[in-house]
Design a protein around this motif. Structure first.
Motif, PDB file in Angstrom:
ATOM      1  N   ASP A  79       0.650  -1.129   0.100  1.00 31.77           N
ATOM      2  CA  ASP A  79       0.449  -0.253   0.236  1.00 31.77           C
ATOM      3  C   ASP A  79       1.088   1.568   0.038  1.00 31.77           C
ATOM      4  OD1 ASP A  79      -2.591  -1.265  -0.501  1.00 31.77           O
ATOM      5  OD2 ASP A  79      -2.472  -1.937   2.048  1.00 31.77           O
ATOM      6  N   PRO A  80       0.670   2.276  -0.812  1.00 30.10           N
ATOM      7  CA  PRO A  80       0.815   3.985  -0.362  1.00 30.10           C
ATOM      8  C   PRO A  80       0.322   4.441   0.356  1.00 30.10           C
ATOM      9  CG  PRO A  80      -0.518   3.490  -2.287  1.00 30.10           C
ATOM     10  CD  PRO A  80      -0.429   2.143  -1.912  1.00 30.10           C
ATOM     11  N   GLU A  81       0.796   5.337   0.351  1.00 27.12           N
ATOM     12  CA  GLU A  81       0.979   6.513   1.690  1.00 27.12           C
ATOM     13  C   GLU A  81      -0.562   6.547   1.450  1.00 27.12           C
ATOM     14  OE1 GLU A  81       1.511   8.070   4.931  1.00 27.12           O
ATOM     15  OE2 GLU A  81       2.841   6.972   4.488  1.00 27.12           O
ATOM     16  N   TRP A  93      -0.247   2.034  -8.976  1.00 26.99           N
ATOM     17  CA  TRP A  93       1.081   2.355  -7.544  1.00 26.99           C
ATOM     18  C   TRP A  93       1.653   0.682  -7.906  1.00 26.99           C
ATOM     19  CZ3 TRP A  93       2.344   0.172  -3.220  1.00 26.99           C
ATOM     20  CH2 TRP A  93       3.529   0.590  -2.665  1.00 26.99           C
ATOM     21  N   ARG A  94       0.329   0.120  -7.350  1.00 29.80           N
ATOM     22  CA  ARG A  94       1.751  -1.453  -7.064  1.00 29.80           C
ATOM     23  C   ARG A  94       2.016  -1.543  -8.535  1.00 29.80           C
ATOM     24  NH1 ARG A  94      -3.898  -3.895  -4.050  1.00 29.80           N
ATOM     25  NH2 ARG A  94      -3.252  -3.004  -1.815  1.00 29.80           N
ATOM     26  N   ALA A 149       5.137  -0.262  -8.550  1.00 30.02           N
ATOM     27  CA  ALA A 149       6.473  -0.232  -7.293  1.00 30.02           C
ATOM     28  C   ALA A 149       6.367  -2.252  -7.424  1.00 30.02           C
ATOM     29  CB  ALA A 149       5.546  -0.481  -5.969  1.00 30.02           C
TER      30      ALA A 149
END
Length: 327
Positions: free
Chosen positions: A226-228, A257-258, A261
């Motif tokens: 999870d991002p912020e 984002w996933r 990343a």
């Protein structure tokens, strides 16, 4: 129909072929299982992927209304949407109503949408036994988004998170406080919490519930995937179509984002490993369905009822006879 022909029709977007294939993978017949496995292996070569969204929540929270409103919004954007809805099966008759198309009349008529209800049968976890295969078939058919709606569930039914890229938890206003939010189980598996029915007289209660759960999420252990700011809670109104675009933006942002990343491919690989284990366990259980095993089970059960054997010793005897070392 030959497997190659059926596979080609599915890739070409033939809905009747897709429905036929889902019926095939849901069958328990040995010849159908072999044909389904061959079909899925062939379709995997197409390499198509969809945005898999799992949706769970308690009965009456408005899952069907949300899916219809959300699905209509996506189809209006030019996306093709498949909905796999799971209905609970009767413990007495084994039957299911399968009335999800009736609950989603607008989406059911939308050219870019496909709705397939399935019975849960004896499967636990909120989804049907072959929901994962049905998702793979919808991906091969070229759908952009696949929504998997579970039966109305409680706090422990989290299997849908093992077949989805994003797990949504739908809550009703005044559905709990901050303490309820920090309970383990379904809460800690959710990627996005949507407090539905944020309209009319319920809007203030929905805002308070959203604030409670937003605070609770900050107390849960941070996940590497999870991002912020995630997981997060937001309010929506499926009835008034409020907050749906915001929710969609949040979903896209999280999955984007996933991907960047490297978590997206890793999560899908972990899910494949999970379902491999489930298939092995299911195969072992199916060994109890043949005539000889049933007869031996009945014999040992009679001894248990008569007090000649304890349930534990009888189970060990049965497993040993199947070549399984009891633990």
């Amino acid at each position: 129909m030959e497997t190659e022909t059926l596979a080609q029709k599915i890739v070409d977007g033939d809905r009747r072929a897709l429905s036929r294939a889902i019926t095939l993978v849901e069958s328990r017949r040995a010849d159908h299982r072999a044909q389904a496995a061959a079909l899925l292996q062939q379709l995997a070569q197409a390499g198509r992927q969809a945005f898999r969204i799992g949706l769970s929540g308690t009965p009456g929270v408005g899952k069907s209304t949300f899916i219809e409103s959300f699905g209509m919004m996506l189809t209006e954007q030019g996306l093709r949407v498949a909905v796999l809805a799971v209905d609970p099966s009767s413990t007495r008759t084994g039957g299911s109503i399968l009335g999800d198309k009736t609950r989603m009349p607008l989406l059911a008529r939308a050219p870019g949408a496909y709705i397939r209800p399935s019975p849960s049968q004896s499967q636990l976890g909120g989804i049907a036994r072959r929901s994962r295969e049905a998702v793979a078939l919808c991906e091969a058919a070229g759908f952009d988004v696949v929504l998997i709606e579970t039966v109305g569930v409680g706090q422990s039914e989290t299997v849908v998170s093992e077949i989805s890229d994003l797990f949504l938890l739908l809550l009703a206003p005044a559905g709990g406080d901050e303490l309820q939010g920090v309970k383990r189980g379904i809460m800690e598996r959710a990627d996005l919490i949507l407090v539905n029915k944020a309209d009319g007289a319920l809007k203030p209660a929905a805002m308070r519930t959203c604030a409670d759960y937003a605070g609770a999420l900050r107390l849960l252990r941070k996940r590497a995937r999870d991002p912020e700011g995630f997981p997060k809670a937001i309010t929506v109104s499926a009835l008034e179509n409020a907050g749906l675009e915001t929710a969609w933006d949040e979903m896209q942002a999280l999955v984007g984002w996933r991907r960047e990343a490297g978590h997206y491919d890793r999560i899908r690989s972990e899910q494949a490993r999970f379902w491999f284990g489930e298939e092995v366990r299911e195969g072992l259980l199916s060994a109890l369905d043949n005539g000889a095993a049933k007869a031996r089970m009945a014999e040992l059960a009679a001894q248990v009822v008569a007090g000649e054997l304890t349930p534990e010793l009888a189970a060990q005897t049965m497993l040993t006879g199947l070549g399984v070392v009891p633990r």
